[in-house]
Design a protein around this motif. Structure first.
Motif, PDB file in Angstrom:
ATOM      1  N   ALA A  96       0.829  -1.212   0.000  1.00  0.00           N
ATOM      2  CA  ALA A  96       0.000   0.000   0.000  1.00  0.00           C
ATOM      3  C   ALA A  96       0.854   1.248   0.000  1.00  0.00           C
ATOM      4  O   ALA A  96       0.464   2.286  -0.537  1.00  0.00           O
ATOM      5  N   GLY A  97       2.028   1.165   0.603  1.00  0.00           N
ATOM      6  CA  GLY A  97       2.900   2.329   0.677  1.00  0.00           C
ATOM      7  C   GLY A  97       4.248   1.967   1.258  1.00  0.00           C
ATOM      8  O   GLY A  97       4.458   0.845   1.728  1.00  0.00           O
ATOM      9  N   VAL A  98       5.148   2.917   1.199  1.00  0.00           N
ATOM     10  CA  VAL A  98       6.494   2.743   1.740  1.00  0.00           C
ATOM     11  C   VAL A  98       6.967   4.079   2.304  1.00  0.00           C
ATOM     12  O   VAL A  98       6.418   5.133   1.986  1.00  0.00           O
ATOM     13  N   ALA A  99       7.999   3.993   3.113  1.00  0.00           N
ATOM     14  CA  ALA A  99       8.680   5.199   3.588  1.00  0.00           C
ATOM     15  C   ALA A  99      10.153   5.056   3.266  1.00  0.00           C
ATOM     16  O   ALA A  99      10.772   4.052   3.604  1.00  0.00           O
ATOM     17  N   ILE A 100      10.681   6.034   2.588  1.00  0.00           N
ATOM     18  CA  ILE A 100      12.120   6.095   2.371  1.00  0.00           C
ATOM     19  C   ILE A 100      12.691   6.810   3.581  1.00  0.00           C
ATOM     20  O   ILE A 100      12.315   7.950   3.877  1.00  0.00           O
ATOM     21  N   ALA A 101      13.554   6.132   4.311  1.00  0.00           N
ATOM     22  CA  ALA A 101      14.110   6.691   5.548  1.00  0.00           C
ATOM     23  C   ALA A 101      15.618   6.451   5.575  1.00  0.00           C
ATOM     24  O   ALA A 101      16.112   5.592   6.299  1.00  0.00           O
ATOM     25  N   ASP A 102      16.328   7.196   4.748  1.00  0.00           N
ATOM     26  CA  ASP A 102      17.779   7.067   4.706  1.00  0.00           C
ATOM     27  C   ASP A 102      18.398   7.656   5.960  1.00  0.00           C
ATOM     28  O   ASP A 102      17.794   8.467   6.653  1.00  0.00           O
ATOM     29  N   ARG A 103      19.625   7.258   6.230  1.00  0.00           N
ATOM     30  CA  ARG A 103      20.314   7.674   7.454  1.00  0.00           C
ATOM     31  C   ARG A 103      20.786   9.121   7.370  1.00  0.00           C
ATOM     32  O   ARG A 103      21.637   9.450   6.554  1.00  0.00           O
ATOM     33  N   ASN A 104      20.173   9.939   8.213  1.00  0.00           N
ATOM     34  CA  ASN A 104      20.575  11.341   8.367  1.00  0.00           C
ATOM     35  C   ASN A 104      20.583  12.121   7.058  1.00  0.00           C
ATOM     36  O   ASN A 104      21.406  13.013   6.870  1.00  0.00           O
ATOM     37  N   THR A 105      19.665  11.781   6.161  1.00  0.00           N
ATOM     38  CA  THR A 105      19.571  12.503   4.895  1.00  0.00           C
ATOM     39  C   THR A 105      18.176  12.368   4.301  1.00  0.00           C
ATOM     40  O   THR A 105      17.465  11.401   4.576  1.00  0.00           O
ATOM     41  N   LEU A 106      17.818  13.352   3.494  1.00  0.00           N
ATOM     42  CA  LEU A 106      16.578  13.314   2.716  1.00  0.00           C
ATOM     43  C   LEU A 106      16.907  13.224   1.228  1.00  0.00           C
ATOM     44  O   LEU A 106      16.053  13.470   0.382  1.00  0.00           O
ATOM     45  N   ALA A 107      18.131  12.843   0.904  1.00  0.00           N
ATOM     46  CA  ALA A 107      18.627  12.897  -0.473  1.00  0.00           C
ATOM     47  C   ALA A 107      17.822  12.044  -1.451  1.00  0.00           C
ATOM     48  O   ALA A 107      17.701  12.416  -2.620  1.00  0.00           O
ATOM     49  N   GLY A 108      17.264  10.946  -1.031  1.00  0.00           N
ATOM     50  CA  GLY A 108      16.568  10.064  -1.968  1.00  0.00           C
ATOM     51  C   GLY A 108      15.096  10.338  -2.153  1.00  0.00           C
ATOM     52  O   GLY A 108      14.444   9.714  -2.989  1.00  0.00           O
ATOM     53  N   VAL A 109      14.545  11.284  -1.412  1.00  0.00           N
ATOM     54  CA  VAL A 109      13.085  11.435  -1.404  1.00  0.00           C
ATOM     55  C   VAL A 109      12.524  12.025  -2.697  1.00  0.00           C
ATOM     56  O   VAL A 109      11.409  11.674  -3.079  1.00  0.00           O
ATOM     57  N   VAL A 110      13.248  12.868  -3.383  1.00  0.00           N
ATOM     58  CA  VAL A 110      12.719  13.446  -4.618  1.00  0.00           C
ATOM     59  C   VAL A 110      12.570  12.353  -5.676  1.00  0.00           C
ATOM     60  O   VAL A 110      11.519  12.228  -6.323  1.00  0.00           O
ATOM     61  N   ARG A 111      13.588  11.535  -5.840  1.00  0.00           N
ATOM     62  CA  ARG A 111      13.509  10.430  -6.813  1.00  0.00           C
ATOM     63  C   ARG A 111      12.443   9.425  -6.405  1.00  0.00           C
ATOM     64  O   ARG A 111      11.743   8.870  -7.253  1.00  0.00           O
ATOM     65  N   ALA A 112      12.309   9.189  -5.114  1.00  0.00           N
ATOM     66  CA  ALA A 112      11.271   8.275  -4.635  1.00  0.00           C
ATOM     67  C   ALA A 112       9.883   8.853  -4.912  1.00  0.00           C
ATOM     68  O   ALA A 112       8.964   8.118  -5.297  1.00  0.00           O
ATOM     69  N   HIS A 113       9.725  10.162  -4.733  1.00  0.00           N
ATOM     70  CA  HIS A 113       8.439  10.820  -4.983  1.00  0.00           C
ATOM     71  C   HIS A 113       8.021  10.669  -6.445  1.00  0.00           C
ATOM     72  O   HIS A 113       6.871  10.343  -6.751  1.00  0.00           O
ATOM     73  N   VAL A 114       8.946  10.885  -7.357  1.00  0.00           N
ATOM     74  CA  VAL A 114       8.663  10.749  -8.785  1.00  0.00           C
ATOM     75  C   VAL A 114       8.241   9.311  -9.091  1.00  0.00           C
ATOM     76  O   VAL A 114       7.242   9.075  -9.791  1.00  0.00           O
ATOM     77  N   ALA A 115       8.959   8.339  -8.567  1.00  0.00           N
ATOM     78  CA  ALA A 115       8.637   6.931  -8.806  1.00  0.00           C
ATOM     79  C   ALA A 115       7.300   6.552  -8.175  1.00  0.00           C
ATOM     80  O   ALA A 115       6.535   5.774  -8.754  1.00  0.00           O
ATOM     81  N   ALA A 116       7.010   7.081  -6.998  1.00  0.00           N
ATOM     82  CA  ALA A 116       5.753   6.758  -6.324  1.00  0.00           C
ATOM     83  C   ALA A 116       4.563   7.271  -7.128  1.00  0.00           C
ATOM     84  O   ALA A 116       3.536   6.578  -7.234  1.00  0.00           O
ATOM     85  N   LYS A 117       4.689   8.445  -7.709  1.00  0.00           N
ATOM     86  CA  LYS A 117       3.616   8.973  -8.562  1.00  0.00           C
ATOM     87  C   LYS A 117       3.441   8.091  -9.800  1.00  0.00           C
ATOM     88  O   LYS A 117       2.324   7.796 -10.212  1.00  0.00           O
ATOM     89  N   GLU A 118       4.557   7.668 -10.369  1.00  0.00           N
ATOM     90  CA  GLU A 118       4.532   6.825 -11.568  1.00  0.00           C
ATOM     91  C   GLU A 118       3.865   5.478 -11.294  1.00  0.00           C
ATOM     92  O   GLU A 118       3.123   4.961 -12.124  1.00  0.00           O
TER      93      GLU A 118
END
Length: 168
Positions: free
Chosen positions: A35-57
């Motif tokens: 149903a969903g996922v959370a990207i929770a990288d260590r001490n960074t938000l660096a991957g969230v933009v790419r994850a957001h694009v993929a999640a919309k797709e």
């Protein structure tokens, strides 16, 4: 689609921890019917933009967050509840990065507690539970003034039922 959502996903932006790109992780979650996922990288938000694009797709819900490793306490996952929470988390990570040599992040429990408003937290218990962890949880609970949940992870070592009962 299953109601399950994985909340501790680390991408290749968590160096030496995660190996897959955010878009690969989102694609696999969609293929599994999550149903969903959370990207929770260590001490960074660096991957969230790419994850957001993929999640919309892939039409899958995405929670944005970070795993915060602190110097004086066990780490926690931080998931913003709204834009203000995201801003606080972003400022917190920036503060930790500025306080450390390049590539590192230094945060304390007090730093995290200061930025807790509009965020929710998930405590990540150690593999081996002891009485000291229970005391650490109490310190997090009292200091955060924000929702705090406890993660439950299967390690498939034969003692999962006992471990989960101890966590409860």
């Amino acid at each position: 689609m299953t109601a399950y959502a994985e909340l501790q996903i680390t991408s290749n932006f968590s160096f030496l921890r995660g190996g897959s790109h955010p878009y690969e992780l989102i694609g696999q979650a969609a293929a599994l019917g999550l149903a969903g996922v959370a990207i929770a990288d260590r001490n960074t938000l660096a991957g969230v933009v790419r994850a957001h694009v993929a999640a919309k797709e892939h039409n899958i819900r995405l929670a944005v967050g970070a795993r915060l490793d602190v110097t004086d306490a066990p780490g926690v996952l931080c998931l913003p509840c709204n834009r203000a929470g995201y801003a606080r988390l972003s400022r917190l990570i920036t503060k930790g990065r500025r306080a450390a040599p390049k590539g590192e992040c230094r945060l304390t429990r007090a730093d995290v507690c200061e930025a807790a408003e509009d965020n929710l937290f998930i405590a990540i218990p150690p593999v081996v539970l002891d009485g000291a962890y229970e005391a650490e949880l109490a310190l997090w609970r009292d200091g955060l003034q924000a929702p705090l949940y406890l993660a439950a992870t299967h390690y498939y070592r034969g003692d999962d039922a006992k471990r989960l009962a101890d966590l409860i």
